[in-house]
Design an enzyme around this catalytic site. Structure first.
Site, PDB file in Angstrom:
ATOM      1  N   LYS A 175      30.606  55.883 -97.943  1.00  0.00           N
ATOM      2  CA  LYS A 175      29.487  55.225 -98.648  1.00  0.00           C
ATOM      3  C   LYS A 175      28.227  55.964 -98.262  1.00  0.00           C
ATOM      4  CE  LYS A 175      27.032  50.926 -97.403  1.00  0.00           C
ATOM      5  NZ  LYS A 175      27.173  49.460 -97.239  1.00  0.00           N
ATOM      6  N   ASP A 202      25.008  52.941-101.912  1.00  0.00           N
ATOM      7  CA  ASP A 202      24.340  51.681-101.548  1.00  0.00           C
ATOM      8  C   ASP A 202      22.827  51.876-101.618  1.00  0.00           C
ATOM      9  OD1 ASP A 202      23.494  49.289-100.516  1.00  0.00           O
ATOM     10  OD2 ASP A 202      24.352  49.567 -98.518  1.00  0.00           O
ATOM     11  N   GLY A 304      29.262  45.837 -93.019  1.00  0.00           N
ATOM     12  CA  GLY A 304      28.969  45.962 -91.588  1.00  0.00           C
ATOM     13  C   GLY A 304      27.475  45.881 -91.357  1.00  0.00           C
TER      14      GLY A 304
HETATM   15  O1  NPG Z   1      29.128  50.179 -90.649  1.00  0.00           O
HETATM   16  O2  NPG Z   1      28.131  48.596 -89.620  1.00  0.00           O
HETATM   17  C1  NPG Z   1      28.153  49.504 -90.449  1.00  0.00           C
HETATM   18  C2  NPG Z   1      26.906  49.765 -91.257  1.00  0.00           C
HETATM   19  C3  NPG Z   1      27.108  49.564 -92.699  1.00  0.00           C
HETATM   20  O3  NPG Z   1      25.429  50.441 -94.106  1.00  0.00           O
HETATM   21  C4  NPG Z   1      25.790  49.531 -93.422  1.00  0.00           C
HETATM   22  N1  NPG Z   1      25.062  48.431 -93.250  1.00  0.00           N
HETATM   23  O4  NPG Z   1      23.011  47.657 -95.992  1.00  0.00           O
HETATM   24  O5  NPG Z   1      25.067  47.303 -95.575  1.00  0.00           O
HETATM   25  C5  NPG Z   1      23.965  47.686 -95.223  1.00  0.00           C
HETATM   26  C6  NPG Z   1      23.774  48.246 -93.834  1.00  0.00           C
HETATM   27  C7  NPG Z   1      22.954  47.408 -92.899  1.00  0.00           C
HETATM   28  C8  NPG Z   1      22.987  47.661 -91.559  1.00  0.00           C
HETATM   29  C9  NPG Z   1      22.196  46.374 -93.329  1.00  0.00           C
HETATM   30  C10 NPG Z   1      22.271  46.896 -90.664  1.00  0.00           C
HETATM   31  C11 NPG Z   1      21.464  45.623 -92.422  1.00  0.00           C
HETATM   32  C12 NPG Z   1      21.523  45.884 -91.101  1.00  0.00           C
END
Ligand code: NPG
Length: 382
Positions: A175, A202, A304
């Site tokens: 992603k 995203d 995540g």
């Molecule tokens: O793998 O934990 C992971 C990160 C995945 O991109 C990711 N998270 O927008 O989904 C999102 C983003 C995010 C991370 C959003 C931290 C908010 C806080």
């Protein structure tokens, strides 16, 4: 399926909250900013039978959602934990994990804080019964396919290099983060370099409907999905956009509850849903969203929030439910952290991560790593 067998109530003697600062192995850039240190709240619920652990996935600043660490720190101490004491006292001294959400319902919003508290109570209850969270939630598999989320890089060439590293490590789905000005060229560079890999983008709410022409250009890349192109409350605009795009629209920020998920599907604002327990107020609400999507034939995947080993273990359990048919952002701990706070950080094995089978969330806390990362601590008692 709803939870088949509820957990036994627990007596909560105390709740410990800590703010942690965990350095990231590399800066993580999204359309809403760059993080170099993950600030997160870890909760420990103390019971006569042992401790339970939870994680509040807020960030330092309210950029992804309106929640942020100091707000969660305050609301948890001022309102949420006292509401648990009240609920337990009304129930004769103990509280079942399935009762946590109801006890916290009078307080509007603050879903990440509520989710962290519910997970800590659930973990304590399941550890006492020696039941695994995965089994409790209804997991149908012992390992889940692992996707990785790649932040915005210096330029498309740097993105290609970074994606190549993750492909070499075995991640089964990529992603990439996009924002206006860093979308079509970045996506094209990754497609050109790596061919037909499972790829999605995203936007973290960075666009408006007036950008529909640009977003339609992404159709030629055969993406698995485009995630949250528009603002959190732009449900109708998402429906308009989804009707214009060939790329499936997936919602993240907009889906704050099972009701929001049902509404978005009814309006055809999304054809895929990203489920994050923190964003929706807990793992039990997450299961409800899974269930309604599965009944509607809508694929879901587990998002995540740069979780520590605590949230990472719980996410793997959730992602093992049968409706999670797309690889999630359930990556290995070393994707983000050089040093996690659990004794056996999650690792990537042939593109998969294991669903823990030990009691509760199934991981043990490394007390020294926890202390080393702690920047604030408080213990609450009734
Ligand atoms: O793998 O934990 C992971 C990160 C995945 O991109 C990711 N998270 O927008 O989904 C999102 C983003 C995010 C991370 C959003 C931290 C908010 C806080």
């Amino acid at each position: 399926m709803p939870i088949a067998r509820p957990a036994a109530p627990v007596v909560i003697d105390a709740v410990e909250l800590r703010v942690l600062h965990l350095p990231l192995v590399s800066p993580f850039t999204t359309s809403f900013g760059t993080e170099t240190v993950r600030e997160v709240i870890i909760l420990r619920v103390r019971t006569p039978d042992g401790d339970g652990w939870g994680e509040i996935v807020t960030q330092h600043a309210p950029r992804y959602s309106s929640e942020y660490t100091q707000g969660a720190w305050d609301v948890t101490q001022r309102f949420l934990v006292p509401a648990l004491w009240d609920a337990a006292s009304i129930a004769g001294g103990s509280l079942a994990p399935e009762g946590v959400a109801g006890a916290l319902r009078p307080f509007v919003g603050h879903r990440m804080a509520k989710a962290g508290l519910e997970l800590a109570v659930l973990d304590a209850a399941l550890r006492a019964e020696r039941r695994a969270l995965g089994e409790y939630l209804g997991a149908g598999t012992d390992r889940v396919a692992s996707g990785v989320s790649v932040g915005i890089q210096r330029d498309p060439a740097a993105l290609v290099d970074t994606v190549g590293d993750y492909l070499d490590q075995g991640y089964v789905r990529i992603k990439i983060k996009i924002k206006p000005g860093r979308d079509v060229a970045d996506t094209a560079a990754v497609r050109d370099a790596y061919g037909a890999i499972p790829l999605q983008v995203d936007a973290n709410s960075a666009y408006t409907l007036s950008d529909a022409d640009t977003l339609a250009e992404l159709d030629r890349f055969d993406l698995l999905l485009i995630e949250q192109p528009l603002q959190e409350d732009d449900i109708v605009d998402h429906a308009t956009l989804a009707a214009r795009l060939r790329t499936p629209v997936c919602l993240d920020e907009s889906i704050v509850s099972a009701k929001a998920a049902a509404d978005a599907l009814a309006l055809r604002a999304a054809s895929i849903i990203n489920i994050k327990a923190g964003r929706v107020g807990g793992y039990l609400e997450a299961v409800r969203i899974h269930d309604l999507c599965r009944a509607a034939g809508v694929p879901v995947w587990c998002g995540g929030m740069l979780e520590t080993g605590i949230g990472r273990a719980a996410n793997a359990a959730l992602a093992a439910l049968p409706g999670f048919t797309l690889p999630g952002d359930v990556s290995a701990s070393d994707r983000f952290y050089a040093r996690d706070i659990v004794t056996a950080p999650m690792v990537l094995e042939d593109g998969y991560v294991r669903v823990p089978t030990g009691p509760g969330i199934g991981v043990e806390i490394d007390p020294v790593a926890l202390d080393d990362a702690t920047v604030a601590r408080v213990e609450l008692r009734p």
